[in-house]
Write a protein that holds these residues in place. Structure first.
Motif, PDB file in Angstrom:
ATOM      1  N   TRP A  29      46.943  38.644  26.365  1.00 40.77           N
ATOM      2  CA  TRP A  29      47.854  39.053  27.438  1.00 40.77           C
ATOM      3  C   TRP A  29      48.397  37.857  28.210  1.00 40.77           C
ATOM      4  N   LEU A  30      47.602  36.811  28.414  1.00 42.78           N
ATOM      5  CA  LEU A  30      48.122  35.617  29.086  1.00 42.78           C
ATOM      6  C   LEU A  30      49.174  34.933  28.231  1.00 42.78           C
ATOM      7  N   ARG A  31      48.957  34.930  26.926  1.00 37.60           N
ATOM      8  CA  ARG A  31      49.961  34.349  26.040  1.00 37.60           C
ATOM      9  C   ARG A  31      51.274  35.146  26.142  1.00 37.60           C
ATOM     10  N   LYS A  32      51.152  36.460  26.258  1.00 38.82           N
ATOM     11  CA  LYS A  32      52.341  37.307  26.303  1.00 38.82           C
ATOM     12  C   LYS A  32      53.075  37.200  27.633  1.00 38.82           C
ATOM     13  N   TYR A  33      52.315  37.138  28.739  1.00 37.30           N
ATOM     14  CA  TYR A  33      52.944  37.215  30.055  1.00 37.30           C
ATOM     15  C   TYR A  33      53.107  35.868  30.752  1.00 37.30           C
ATOM     16  N   VAL A  34      52.312  34.854  30.374  1.00 34.16           N
ATOM     17  CA  VAL A  34      52.361  33.573  31.091  1.00 34.16           C
ATOM     18  C   VAL A  34      52.798  32.432  30.175  1.00 34.16           C
ATOM     19  N   THR A  37      40.712  51.925  38.415  1.00 37.34           N
ATOM     20  CA  THR A  37      41.726  51.214  39.188  1.00 37.34           C
ATOM     21  C   THR A  37      41.122  49.959  39.804  1.00 37.34           C
ATOM     22  N   GLN A  38      39.901  50.085  40.333  1.00 38.40           N
ATOM     23  CA  GLN A  38      39.219  48.925  40.914  1.00 38.40           C
ATOM     24  C   GLN A  38      38.952  47.863  39.855  1.00 38.40           C
ATOM     25  N   ILE A  39      38.515  48.285  38.686  1.00 38.54           N
ATOM     26  CA  ILE A  39      38.235  47.332  37.607  1.00 38.54           C
ATOM     27  C   ILE A  39      39.514  46.613  37.196  1.00 38.54           C
ATOM     28  N   GLY A  40      40.599  47.365  37.051  1.00 36.14           N
ATOM     29  CA  GLY A  40      41.869  46.752  36.672  1.00 36.14           C
ATOM     30  C   GLY A  40      42.334  45.720  37.669  1.00 36.14           C
ATOM     31  N   CYS A  41      42.213  46.035  38.947  1.00 31.57           N
ATOM     32  CA  CYS A  41      42.620  45.080  39.991  1.00 31.57           C
ATOM     33  C   CYS A  41      41.751  43.831  39.954  1.00 31.57           C
ATOM     34  N   ALA A  42      40.440  44.017  39.733  1.00 33.57           N
ATOM     35  CA  ALA A  42      39.532  42.875  39.692  1.00 33.57           C
ATOM     36  C   ALA A  42      39.826  41.984  38.483  1.00 33.57           C
ATOM     37  N   VAL A  43      40.048  42.577  37.332  1.00 33.38           N
ATOM     38  CA  VAL A  43      40.357  41.794  36.129  1.00 33.38           C
ATOM     39  C   VAL A  43      41.664  41.028  36.329  1.00 33.38           C
ATOM     40  N   ARG A  44      42.633  41.674  36.950  1.00 26.60           N
ATOM     41  CA  ARG A  44      43.914  41.009  37.213  1.00 26.60           C
ATOM     42  C   ARG A  44      43.717  39.819  38.151  1.00 26.60           C
ATOM     43  N   SER A  45      42.829  39.968  39.128  1.00 27.88           N
ATOM     44  CA  SER A  45      42.555  38.861  40.054  1.00 27.88           C
ATOM     45  C   SER A  45      41.891  37.694  39.345  1.00 27.88           C
ATOM     46  N   VAL A  46      40.983  37.999  38.413  1.00 27.79           N
ATOM     47  CA  VAL A  46      40.339  36.936  37.647  1.00 27.79           C
ATOM     48  C   VAL A  46      41.374  36.189  36.820  1.00 27.79           C
ATOM     49  N   TYR A  95      42.646  32.128  37.009  1.00 26.70           N
ATOM     50  CA  TYR A  95      42.743  31.152  35.938  1.00 26.70           C
ATOM     51  C   TYR A  95      44.126  30.494  35.920  1.00 26.70           C
ATOM     52  N   VAL A  96      45.153  31.304  36.119  1.00 33.42           N
ATOM     53  CA  VAL A  96      46.522  30.761  36.122  1.00 33.42           C
ATOM     54  C   VAL A  96      46.710  29.802  37.286  1.00 33.42           C
ATOM     55  N   GLN A  97      46.187  30.162  38.449  1.00 32.33           N
ATOM     56  CA  GLN A  97      46.303  29.283  39.615  1.00 32.33           C
ATOM     57  C   GLN A  97      45.527  27.990  39.413  1.00 32.33           C
ATOM     58  N   ALA A  98      44.364  28.080  38.762  1.00 26.51           N
ATOM     59  CA  ALA A  98      43.591  26.868  38.478  1.00 26.51           C
ATOM     60  C   ALA A  98      44.369  25.953  37.546  1.00 26.51           C
ATOM     61  N   TYR A  99      45.013  26.541  36.564  1.00 24.87           N
ATOM     62  CA  TYR A  99      45.856  25.759  35.649  1.00 24.87           C
ATOM     63  C   TYR A  99      46.985  25.061  36.422  1.00 24.87           C
ATOM     64  N   ARG A 100      47.645  25.799  37.294  1.00 24.91           N
ATOM     65  CA  ARG A 100      48.770  25.221  38.039  1.00 24.91           C
ATOM     66  C   ARG A 100      48.306  24.120  38.979  1.00 24.91           C
ATOM     67  N   ALA A 101      47.169  24.330  39.622  1.00 23.58           N
ATOM     68  CA  ALA A 101      46.645  23.301  40.517  1.00 23.58           C
ATOM     69  C   ALA A 101      46.282  22.037  39.742  1.00 23.58           C
ATOM     70  N   ALA A 102      45.686  22.219  38.561  1.00 25.18           N
ATOM     71  CA  ALA A 102      45.274  21.070  37.755  1.00 25.18           C
ATOM     72  C   ALA A 102      46.454  20.308  37.180  1.00 25.18           C
ATOM     73  N   ASN A 103      47.577  20.969  37.064  1.00 23.32           N
ATOM     74  CA  ASN A 103      48.750  20.344  36.456  1.00 23.32           C
ATOM     75  C   ASN A 103      49.879  20.118  37.464  1.00 23.32           C
ATOM     76  N   ASN A 104      49.521  20.165  38.767  1.00 25.79           N
ATOM     77  CA  ASN A 104      50.476  19.900  39.844  1.00 25.79           C
ATOM     78  C   ASN A 104      51.728  20.779  39.736  1.00 25.79           C
ATOM     79  N   PRO A 137      53.579  24.556  41.003  1.00 23.90           N
ATOM     80  CA  PRO A 137      53.533  25.497  42.128  1.00 23.90           C
ATOM     81  C   PRO A 137      52.518  26.598  41.866  1.00 23.90           C
ATOM     82  N   LEU A 138      51.766  26.981  42.895  1.00 25.18           N
ATOM     83  CA  LEU A 138      50.719  27.980  42.715  1.00 25.18           C
ATOM     84  C   LEU A 138      51.287  29.377  42.560  1.00 25.18           C
ATOM     85  N   HIS A 139      52.538  29.579  42.895  1.00 32.10           N
ATOM     86  CA  HIS A 139      53.149  30.904  42.773  1.00 32.10           C
ATOM     87  C   HIS A 139      54.480  30.766  42.057  1.00 32.10           C
ATOM     88  N   GLY A 140      54.888  31.922  41.472  1.00 29.58           N
ATOM     89  CA  GLY A 140      56.169  31.911  40.791  1.00 29.58           C
ATOM     90  C   GLY A 140      56.045  31.893  39.298  1.00 29.58           C
TER      91      GLY A 140
END
Length: 538
Positions: free
Chosen positions: A451-456, A511-520, A524-533, A535-538
């Protein structure tokens, strides 16, 4: 959790890792005053009430039958008598018509007598004497009337879409777990699989099928016949090609899959049938079809290649009865296993004759299915083999209640329940999924990499695979959200995936599980962006 520490868990079964996850999730739930959500196991949170009511009503009648024979003031009863027991049941039913389950009991018994041509007293006596539990199982493999009823139930549960022209011998066992143990043991004992032999596993697959071949008891080599999400978890031509290798002695599969929850299509089944017919008529096939009842018109490989197949079915999931331990092993009366036994070299036949020599004057004539029964009690205790009689009564009533439900109201309700939970999860994840007709929705694989490959994008996936341990997903959900999912890698599913059960939690939990998995995933995406300088959003 630290990446190095997670390496310590890599060799463990996901069901053992689950225990550590439960500890972490319980702490988080108490700390945050939130619900502890364990979607790691497949124990359903519903039960089939009508067959249970019938069971307990039958128990009350059986006690009256026992007291009718002997009614000692100290509490001693006698063994229920056969003569006239059907008429006495009808009279008892009229007198106790307000008792929950009495009407269901009379309905299913009447159906069985008419549909199967049973002698009424013989059938009712089998039920009453068995629910009392005052005898050893005779026949030991499965009770006479239960065999006919369970066979018809299995033809619906496992072969509704393609009923074979074959009759199966059934062995009633203590759930699918016992079936696995007995089959592995008997295949080895009868030299149908020997240490060093190669078997093929249709992956992803229920973890014990990955682990048992590696035990010293069996020492089997395994090749993986892989299915994946891109192909709808169906068998490709390349996957089936692996089975043409004559060194592959057996093919084991779970259908519908666990954890994929996808049933093999008719196209996949025809590929296997063609392989067996034209290339591998000697191939042993073991199919575990526990979840078939969650797919309309499900078809097992039993329907396409009965001669080659050992079928396993458990009542546990569909009827919400994991505690009852009810299962069946099915072997066609015309099968390759008896042929293989007859074709053994003289030396092996002599050893097997010695193994089973205490059971028959002609041990070489003992069928494979009856060797399964003997091996389940290490041969020497064969005289006490068989599933307990009260369990077999419950099996009979589960089967009959489904057979009389011609509108399939119970099946429809079960299917709607798990599919509703599946849709709640995917909506909370914010992803679009078209599961298809072959998806049973009992489990789901949340494949982060897919899913990350598909959406990110590929770059993010590459970074995560280099910097995040696959088990981090399951541990982070437990530590930070009080949620337990099993790691997909333990089922030979994708490494960066988790298995979720849609059977064992209230609807709103998904619904709670889905929201939690999405947050996890977002973390990971935010950690990638921070490590590669970036933007954390967008």
């Amino acid at each position: 959790m630290d990446r190095l520490k997670l390496h310590d868990y890599e060799a463990l079964s996901p069901f053992q890792i689950k225990d550590e996850l439960i500890k972490l999730a319980s702490v988080e739930a108490r700390k945050s005053n939130s619900a502890f959500l364990n979607a790691g196991r497949g124990n359903p949170n519903w039960v089939a009430t009508r067959p249970r009511e019938a069971f307990f009503a039958l128990g009350q009648f059986a006690v009256t039958e026992s007291r009718r024979v002997m009614n000692h003031p100290a509490g001693l009863g006698g063994m229920p008598a056969m003569a006239g027991c059907h008429d006495r049941l009808l009279e008892w039913g009229r007198a106790n018509s307000e008792m929950p389950g009495a009407d269901t009991l009379l309905d299913v018994i009447d159906h069985a007598i008419r549909a199967f041509g049973f002698d009424a007293d013989e059938f009712v006596h089998e039920l009453t004497d068995s629910i009392i539990g005052d005898n050893y199982p005779v026949p030991d493999r499965i009770l006479k009337h239960n065999a006919a009823i369970a066979h018809e139930y299995l033809m619906w549960a496992m072969c509704a879409g393609h009923r074979p022209d074959a009759q199966f011998d059934l062995f009633a066992v203590e759930g699918g777990t016992a079936a696995m143990c007995y089959i592995f043991k008997s295949l080895k004992a009868n030299r149908l699989l020997n240490p060093g032999d190669t078997i093929a596993l249709c992956t992803p697959i229920f973890t014990p099928y990955l682990e048992m071949p590696e035990l010293e008891d069996y020492s089997l080599e395994s090749v993986h016949v892989e299915t994946d999400e891109e192909d709808g978890f169906q068998l490709t031509d390349a996957a089936v090609e692996k089975l043409k290798d004559p060194k592959v002695k057996a093919f084991f599969l779970v259908n519908p899959g666990n954890p994929s929850s996808v049933a093999l299509s008719n196209a996949s089944l025809r590929k296997l049938a063609d392989l067996v017919e034209n290339h591998r008529p000697d191939l042993i096939v073991l199919t575990d079809d526990v979840y078939g009842t969650f797919v309309h018109d499900f078809t097992s490989v039993m329907g396409y290649m009965p001669r080659n197949t050992i079928g396993v079915y458990s009542y546990s999931k569909y009827f919400g009865c994991t505690g009852w331990r009810l299962g069946v092993i099915a072997v066609a009366q015309d099968n390759i296993f008896d042929e293989k036994l007859a074709a053994h070299p003289a030396e092996i036949k002599q050893k097997l004759d010695k193994r089973y020599g205490t059971l028959s004057l002609h041990p070489s004539e003992i069928k494979f299915v009856d060797r399964l029964v003997a091996d389940s009690r290490d041969v020497a205790l064969n005289h006490t083999a068989g599933l307990s009689l009260p369990q077999q009564v419950m099996m009979t009533l589960f089967s009959l209640c489904e057979l009389v439900d011609t509108k399939k109201a119970y099946q429809t309700a079960c299917i709607e329940l798990v599919h509703r939970r599946f849709h709640l999860l995917t909506e909370a994840l914010g992803i679009e999924v078209q599961p298809g007709d072959h998806y049973d929705a009992y489990y789901g694989i949340i494949d982060f990499e897919f899913w990350l490959r598909k959406y990110v994008g590929e770059e993010v996936v590459d970074w995560i695979k280099k910097n995040v341990h696959p088990l981090d997903i399951a541990f982070k959900l437990a530590e930070d959200y009080g949620i337990v999912l099993l790691n997909g890698s333990g089922f030979d599913a994708p490494n960066w995936s988790a298995r979720v059960s849609f059977a064992n939690l209230p609807d709103e939990a998904y619904t709670q599980i889905g929201c939690a998995v999405r947050s996890v995933a977002r973390g990971y995406v935010q950690a990638y962006r921070a490590a590669n300088n970036k933007p954390l959003h967008g």
